[in-house]
Write a protein that holds these residues in place. Structure first.
Motif, PDB file in Angstrom:
ATOM      1  N   GLY A  28       4.326   2.992  -5.049  1.00  0.00           N
ATOM      2  CA  GLY A  28       2.997   3.556  -4.813  1.00  0.00           C
ATOM      3  C   GLY A  28       2.524   3.430  -3.385  1.00  0.00           C
ATOM      4  O   GLY A  28       1.609   4.134  -2.966  1.00  0.00           O
ATOM      5  N   MET A  29       3.138   2.555  -2.609  1.00  0.00           N
ATOM      6  CA  MET A  29       2.723   2.366  -1.219  1.00  0.00           C
ATOM      7  C   MET A  29       3.564   3.164  -0.221  1.00  0.00           C
ATOM      8  O   MET A  29       3.332   3.101   0.978  1.00  0.00           O
ATOM      9  CB  MET A  29       2.756   0.881  -0.860  1.00  0.00           C
ATOM     10  N   LEU A  86       4.552  19.453 -10.413  1.00  0.00           N
ATOM     11  CA  LEU A  86       3.904  18.257  -9.872  1.00  0.00           C
ATOM     12  C   LEU A  86       4.589  17.799  -8.583  1.00  0.00           C
ATOM     13  O   LEU A  86       3.931  17.374  -7.636  1.00  0.00           O
ATOM     14  CB  LEU A  86       3.879  17.126 -10.898  1.00  0.00           C
ATOM     15  N   GLU A  87       5.897  17.926  -8.534  1.00  0.00           N
ATOM     16  CA  GLU A  87       6.619  17.568  -7.305  1.00  0.00           C
ATOM     17  C   GLU A  87       6.105  18.391  -6.130  1.00  0.00           C
ATOM     18  O   GLU A  87       5.854  17.866  -5.048  1.00  0.00           O
ATOM     19  CB  GLU A  87       8.113  17.803  -7.522  1.00  0.00           C
ATOM     20  N   ARG A  88       5.915  19.691  -6.346  1.00  0.00           N
ATOM     21  CA  ARG A  88       5.426  20.578  -5.279  1.00  0.00           C
ATOM     22  C   ARG A  88       3.984  20.224  -4.898  1.00  0.00           C
ATOM     23  O   ARG A  88       3.611  20.280  -3.722  1.00  0.00           O
ATOM     24  CB  ARG A  88       5.490  22.050  -5.685  1.00  0.00           C
ATOM     25  N   ILE A  89       3.172  19.851  -5.875  1.00  0.00           N
ATOM     26  CA  ILE A  89       1.779  19.469  -5.595  1.00  0.00           C
ATOM     27  C   ILE A  89       1.739  18.174  -4.785  1.00  0.00           C
ATOM     28  O   ILE A  89       0.957  18.052  -3.836  1.00  0.00           O
ATOM     29  CB  ILE A  89       0.976  19.355  -6.907  1.00  0.00           C
ATOM     30  N   ILE A  90       2.591  17.212  -5.136  1.00  0.00           N
ATOM     31  CA  ILE A  90       2.656  15.953  -4.388  1.00  0.00           C
ATOM     32  C   ILE A  90       3.034  16.230  -2.933  1.00  0.00           C
ATOM     33  O   ILE A  90       2.375  15.759  -2.002  1.00  0.00           O
ATOM     34  CB  ILE A  90       3.668  14.970  -5.031  1.00  0.00           C
ATOM     35  N   ASP A  99      -0.481  10.170   6.262  1.00  0.00           N
ATOM     36  CA  ASP A  99      -0.643   8.710   6.288  1.00  0.00           C
ATOM     37  C   ASP A  99      -1.042   8.120   4.939  1.00  0.00           C
ATOM     38  O   ASP A  99      -1.141   6.899   4.795  1.00  0.00           O
ATOM     39  CB  ASP A  99      -1.695   8.308   7.331  1.00  0.00           C
ATOM     40  N   SER A 100      -1.287   8.966   3.946  1.00  0.00           N
ATOM     41  CA  SER A 100      -1.706   8.486   2.625  1.00  0.00           C
ATOM     42  C   SER A 100      -0.536   7.907   1.844  1.00  0.00           C
ATOM     43  O   SER A 100       0.559   8.451   1.884  1.00  0.00           O
ATOM     44  CB  SER A 100      -2.300   9.638   1.805  1.00  0.00           C
ATOM     45  N   PRO A 101      -0.767   6.817   1.108  1.00  0.00           N
ATOM     46  CA  PRO A 101       0.281   6.301   0.220  1.00  0.00           C
ATOM     47  C   PRO A 101       0.313   7.119  -1.081  1.00  0.00           C
ATOM     48  O   PRO A 101      -0.664   7.793  -1.429  1.00  0.00           O
ATOM     49  CB  PRO A 101      -0.163   4.864  -0.044  1.00  0.00           C
ATOM     50  N   LEU A 102       1.420   7.035  -1.786  1.00  0.00           N
ATOM     51  CA  LEU A 102       1.584   7.781  -3.034  1.00  0.00           C
ATOM     52  C   LEU A 102       0.472   7.465  -4.032  1.00  0.00           C
ATOM     53  O   LEU A 102       0.020   8.348  -4.755  1.00  0.00           O
ATOM     54  CB  LEU A 102       2.957   7.496  -3.653  1.00  0.00           C
TER      55      LEU A 102
END
Length: 123
Positions: A28-29, A86-90, A99-102
């Motif tokens: 998640g990080m 969802l992969e494409r949206i991520i 710079d955002s974490p997952l």
């Protein structure tokens, strides 16, 4: 997968992923910049989708405990819950916020999901 990374840090490296401190911070990080690089290298990101679904489940359980409306993580009218969708949206989200974490990406997408109707039984 996050728990797996904490217990077996080498499990992620077996997939040719190089995540610094994954045994401490967890998947998640991982920052979006890295996720975009994996996408550009055509690295399979099914594990990211699984991690996001797991985070959504946990957050829905938290909301239920607090008596708040749950989010519909199962409907696929907008492609959010399909693996590729969802992969494409991520990845799309990560391009705009490198710079955002997952975990932030998961939360941002979760906030866009429709609320479940409490009068309709779930299956």
């Amino acid at each position: 997968m996050c728990v797996l990374a904490a217990i077996f840090p080498s499990a992620l490296h077996a997939q040719n992923l190089h995540i610094p401190n994954e045994g401490i911070a967890g998947l998640g990080m991982v920052e979006c910049e890295q996720i975009v690089q994996w996408d550009e290298q055509n690295t399979s990101m099914h594990y990211l989708v699984g991690w996001v679904h797991g985070w959504w489940t946990g957050y829905n359980l938290y909301l239920a405990e607090k008596g708040k409306p749950l989010r519909d993580t199962q409907s696929d009218g907008d492609g959010v819950t399909s693996l590729h969708g969802l992969e494409r949206i991520i990845v799309g989200h990560c391009v705009t916020e490198p710079d955002s974490p997952l975990v932030k990406v998961a939360a941002d997408i979760f906030d866009l999901l429709p609320e479940l109707d409490p009068t309709v039984p779930t299956q």
